[in-house]
Design a protein around this motif. Structure first.
Motif, short mmCIF file in Angstrom:
data_model
loop_
_atom_site.label_atom_id
_atom_site.label_comp_id
_atom_site.label_asym_id
_atom_site.label_seq_id
_atom_site.Cartn_x
_atom_site.Cartn_y
_atom_site.Cartn_z
N ASN A 213 0.91 -1.18 -0.05
CA ASN A 213 -0.08 -0.10 -0.03
C ASN A 213 0.83 1.39 0.04
OD1 ASN A 213 -2.54 -1.16 -0.23
ND2 ASN A 213 -2.97 -0.93 1.96
N LYS B 147 2.05 1.62 -3.30
CA LYS B 147 1.13 2.26 -4.25
C LYS B 147 0.68 3.71 -4.05
CE LYS B 147 -2.28 -0.94 -3.61
NZ LYS B 147 -3.46 -1.44 -4.10
N ASP C 113 5.13 6.46 5.00
CA ASP C 113 5.59 6.74 3.86
C ASP C 113 5.36 8.19 3.64
OD1 ASP C 113 2.73 7.32 3.16
OD2 ASP C 113 2.34 5.17 2.98
N ILE D 152 0.48 10.12 -0.38
CA ILE D 152 -0.75 10.99 -0.83
C ILE D 152 -1.43 11.19 0.69
CG2 ILE D 152 -0.99 10.56 -3.11
CD1 ILE D 152 -3.40 8.66 -2.48
N GLY D 153 -1.23 10.43 1.80
CA GLY D 153 -2.01 10.69 3.03
C GLY D 153 -3.40 10.27 2.88
N ILE D 154 -3.96 10.27 4.26
CA ILE D 154 -5.41 9.90 4.27
C ILE D 154 -6.08 10.90 5.04
CG2 ILE D 154 -6.71 7.87 5.19
CD1 ILE D 154 -4.09 6.32 5.48
N TYR E 102 -13.47 -1.42 1.27
CA TYR E 102 -13.45 0.32 1.38
C TYR E 102 -12.27 0.83 0.67
CZ TYR E 102 -14.03 5.05 3.11
OH TYR E 102 -14.11 6.32 3.03
N ARG E 103 -12.54 1.72 -0.23
CA ARG E 103 -11.71 2.42 -1.08
C ARG E 103 -11.93 3.87 -1.07
NH1 ARG E 103 -10.83 -1.49 -5.91
NH2 ARG E 103 -13.20 -0.80 -6.13
N VAL E 104 -10.62 4.71 -0.80
CA VAL E 104 -11.03 6.04 -0.75
C VAL E 104 -11.66 6.85 -1.81
CG1 VAL E 104 -10.04 8.35 -0.09
CG2 VAL E 104 -9.17 6.48 1.25
N GLY F 126 -6.98 -1.76 -5.94
CA GLY F 126 -7.22 -3.29 -5.43
C GLY F 126 -8.40 -3.43 -5.09
N GLY G 282 -9.91 -3.61 -2.25
CA GLY G 282 -10.38 -2.84 -1.05
C GLY G 282 -10.42 -3.92 0.01
N LEU G 283 -9.60 -4.95 0.21
CA LEU G 283 -9.57 -5.85 1.02
C LEU G 283 -8.27 -6.15 2.02
CD1 LEU G 283 -11.57 -8.73 -0.81
CD2 LEU G 283 -12.37 -7.38 1.05
N GLY G 284 -7.14 -5.64 1.16
CA GLY G 284 -5.90 -5.75 1.76
C GLY G 284 -5.81 -5.38 3.30
N THR H 197 -8.48 -4.87 5.38
CA THR H 197 -9.32 -5.59 6.24
C THR H 197 -8.75 -6.90 6.77
OG1 THR H 197 -10.94 -4.93 4.64
CG2 THR H 197 -11.81 -6.69 5.87
N PHE I 21 1.29 3.55 9.34
CA PHE I 21 0.42 2.51 9.60
C PHE I 21 1.18 1.61 10.97
CE2 PHE I 21 -3.11 2.03 6.95
CZ PHE I 21 -2.86 2.95 6.05
#
Ligand code: ADP
Length: 760
Positions: free
Chosen positions: A635, A638, A670, A673-675, A688-690, A707, A709-711, A713, A743
């Motif tokens: 991630n 990515k 990293d 782009i941040g969250i 869930y994907r942003v 992806g 959206g399961l990584g 989870t 993370f």
């Protein structure tokens, strides 16, 4: 009348009295209980002993023989008294050693007194009869002392006024019996016999009467009567003297006028004064009575319209306790389950069945704290349950302890009642159904519950019936409502879950159509090209290799997505297998980096690892741990633009604790782009994907490569399966400024959860 005649008359009278007592005992009861048997023996012996004492006054039997016989007699009496005392106090066992000791003692006394034991010459002129008397005195003192010890110990141990009262009678009887013994030894046979008779009368009364008159009350009443009489005498005398004295100095003194004036003044003053004295005595001597009518009336006003069970219990207990000066009380509601013989509502006989007593509230001191108020079960076939159910009358603990009816109780019920430490039990009935039970402890004053108290309690219990029934119904209704509300909220929760599942299903279809379609299309496309080329004969071995290589790549991607989906579903259904073994986090991270180094190079990123070498081994599933960090690092690759930096670090937490309590914290940081704050928590939700996935580029490590959206989870599921926690931190989302994100994964070195899994 000569002394001899007087003695004869007395002797006959006393003997008759003894015979009368014996006659009454035999007429009223079949003598079977231990106390009664000893009592009859004791009275019989007393009769013989007194006749023996009396006969000393007649010349026709040699006095010295009688003296010796009465000497042995008093020992035998003392022995019987001691055993009667034990039976009266309901001490278990037959007391065989005491019988042996007692009879042995009597034999020794007899042997010595009859001159059968030779004395050493050094004893000089001490007569054998003298030694016999001393020995007899010692034995008698021992038996009486023993009785005194037993009785006083029992008296100190009981706090129940009725038991105390019963023991007070015994103490009185003991005093008389000791007194009569002392008089005997100082050779005053007439007085000794009289006092002994009084002792026997009290013993008989105390041993055979259940409802003994209250000694305390008798004494108080006598004192108050005495004071009243004295007061009246003093007032009248003082009044007469004073008025006569005053009138005498007047010129026209007439005794008639003086007398009349005295009478008028006294008549006016006497009543108020008397009331004053009465009030004084009630306060300090006889103890305050109460106005039962007022109590009942206030009570019914107070409990009117109370629907909450707890409130009703509090109000009733407080009112009753205050009115009767009671230390503590508990209100129980009774749930009845009668068996086939039971008739439930009409109160006919029932042999089987149970009454379940649930405590509502207790009030007063000396109670166990709220939650642990003791609930109980009484059986319909057992005496207490049977009584409270059928008789509808208050029952005292004293009755339970003393009456033969309650002797055969089951130990559990007995233990429960003892544990309650209550003195009176007042059942509450409505239309023949037993629905509640008041239990009350002792009074503050230490006084007993008189019959008037029990009558009042019964009236109050009757008043409570309807209110309690209503409150019970209300309580049941409320309980049902709460249950329904609970069911409702469970239903709503199930509904929410179903909606979520439904959403997940549609998400799955969406994801599957997008994520699976791309590689599938590629597989089909390459396959078609392969097919075309093969049929036209254009296919060279190099091209064939290139095509199959692309097909394999797409198939691998497909497999990866399907595997992730499978793992997530395993986590959902809690069926994930974890094979725990010691692992080095440093080597796990190295393996991850090695696999992803090519992608890092392609994206011109830098990836550094910090401080992992000295981390201790961690118990966990190596493959699964690798999966966690591979997801996080992937991630990071990515969502970080080309040329960005990724850093993996780790440290030991709680280093000072034992290894079982320690954990490690791993951070994947990293410069991507941040969250956004609102996404930080939701990232870990399924699918869930942003951003919209369709806008993403495809590819596992490409910038913002989409992806399923399961990584995350999966990562969270795996971390939690290891007993750890995972979360993300980021200053915000900005694709221009790239604030970066971090993370965090905290994993226990030895997870309790894993041990369970291993054991299973
Ligand atoms: P995906 O399979 O789409 O990568 P994940 O569960 O791994 O799904 O991630 C969910 C979402 O979290 C991603 O779509 C992305 O928007 C966001 N995300 C994950 N890791 C990062 C990161 N390091 N920086 C920024 N966003 C991230």
């Amino acid at each position: 009348m000569s002394t001899a005649n007087l003695i004869t008359v007395l002797l006959v009278l006393v003997s008759l009295l003894y015979l009368l007592i014996l006659g009454r005992i035999f007429r009223k009861r079949d003598v079977r209980q231990r106390t009664e048997i000893f009592l009859v023996g004791y009275i019989g012996l007393s009769l013989l002993w007194i006749v023996g004492q009396g006969l000393k006054f007649y010349a026709f039997i040699p006095a010295n023989i009688l003296s010796r016989l009465t000497l042995y007699g008093i020992l035998l009496l003392a022995l019987f008294f001691f055993h009667l005392n034990r039976a009266f106090l309901r001490r278990g066992g037959r007391g065989l050693p005491w019988w042996i000791l007692g009879f042995g003692w009597i034999v020794v006394v007899a042997a010595v007194s009859e001159g059968l034991v030779p004395f050493p010459a050094a004893w000089g002129n001490v007569s054998s009869i003298q030694v016999g008397v001393w020995l007899s005195m010692a034995g008698w003192a021992l038996a009486m002392g023993g009785s005194a010890v037993l009785t006083s110990r029992a008296y100190l141990q009981t706090h129940e006024p009725l038991h105390k009262n019963r023991l007070q009678y015994w103490i009185l009887a003991l005093l008389f019996t000791v007194g009569s013994g002392v008089l005997f030894f100082i050779e005053n046979p007439v007085l000794s016999s009289g006092v002994h008779l009084l002792g026997v009368l009290i013993v008989t009364y105390a041993a055979l009467t259940h409802n003994l008159l209250d000694i305390r009350r008798m004494v108080r009443r006598s004192v108050s009567y005495l004071i009243m009489t004295l007061f009246t005498v003093v007032i009248y005398t003082a009044g007469f003297i004073a008025v006569q004295y005053a009138f005498q100095s007047l010129p026209n003194y007439s005794p008639i006028w003086a007398g009349a004036t005295v009478a008028v003044i006294l008549a006016i003053l006497f009543n108020p004064l008397l009331t004053l004295v009465r009030r004084f005595m009630r306060r300090f001597i006889t103890g305050g009575g109460y106005d039962a009518g007022r109590i009942v009336q206030e009570y019914s006003t107070k409990i009117n319209n109370i629907l909450e069970l707890d409130k009703l219990a509090t109000v009733t207990l407080t009112h009753i306790s205050r009115s009767l000066d009671i230390r503590r009380g508990i209100l129980f509601v009774v749930h009845t389950e009668l068996g086939s013989n039971g008739s439930g509502s009409n109160g006919a006989s029932s042999e089987d069945g149970q009454f379940y007593l649930r405590s509502v509230i207790g009030a007063g001191d000396g109670l166990p704290p709220g939650a642990s108020l003791p609930n109980g079960t009484l059986s319909a076939g057992e005496p207490v349950g049977d009584y409270l159910y059928k008789e509808e009358q208050p029952l005292t603990q004293y009755d339970i302890d003393m009456l033969p009816r309650f002797q055969e109780m089951v130990p559990e019920e007995q233990a429960w009642l003892t544990n309650l430490k209550m003195v009176v039990y007042v059942p509450i009935h409505v239309k023949g159904r037993w629905i509640g039970l008041f239990t009350f402890g002792p009074k503050h004053s230490g006084a007993r519950y008189y019959d008037s108290d029990l009558t009042l309690l019964r009236t109050l219990a009757d008043q409570t019936g309807i209110a309690l029934e209503n409150a019970r119904l209300f309580y049941d209704l409320k309980t049902h409502m709460i249950r329904i509300e609970h069911l409702n909220s469970e239903l709503a929760e199930a509904n929410r879950k179903l909606t979520r599942l439904d959403q997940a299903k549609s998400d799955f279809i969406g994801v599957a159509s997008h994520e699976l379609r791309t590689p599938l299309t590629q597989v089909r496309g390459f396959n078609d090209i392969l097919n075309d080329m093969a049929s036209t004969g254009d296919l060279t071995p190099e091209m064939a290799l290139q095509m199959t290589g692309s097909i394999r790549k797409s198939a691998t991607r497909l497999q990866k997505i399907v595997d992730t989906m499978f793992d997530v579903s395993q986590i959902d259904t809690e069926m994930l297998d974890i094979n725990a073994s010691p692992n080095s986090l440093s080597s796990i991270i190295n393996m991850v980096i090695e696999e992803l180094s090519q992608a890092v190079d392609e994206r011109k990123q830098s990836l550094t690892v910090e401080k992992l070498g000295n981390l201790p081994l961690i118990t966990g599933d190596g493959q699964r741990l690798k999966q966690i960090f591979a997801n996080l690092v992937q991630n990071a690759i990515k969502y970080t633009p080309d040329g960005g930096q990724i850093e993996v670090s780790g440290r030991l937490l709680d280093g000072e604790k034992s290894s079982a309590e320690q954990s490690v914290e791993m951070v994947v940081r990293d410069t991507g782009i941040g969250i956004a704050a609102e996404d930080v928590e939701r990232l870990f939700e399924k699918f869930y994907r942003v951003d919209d996935a369709s806008l993403h580029s495809t590819g596992e490590t490409k910038f913002k490569g989409a992806g399923p959206g399961l990584g995350l989870t999966l990562a969270r599921g795996l971390v939690e399966a290891h007993g750890g926690r995972i979360w993300a931190e980021s200053p915000g989302h900005d694709e221009e400024k790239c604030p970066g994100s971090a993370f965090y994964v905290v994993l226990p070195l030895e997870s309790g959860r894993l041990r369970v899994l291993e054991a299973a």
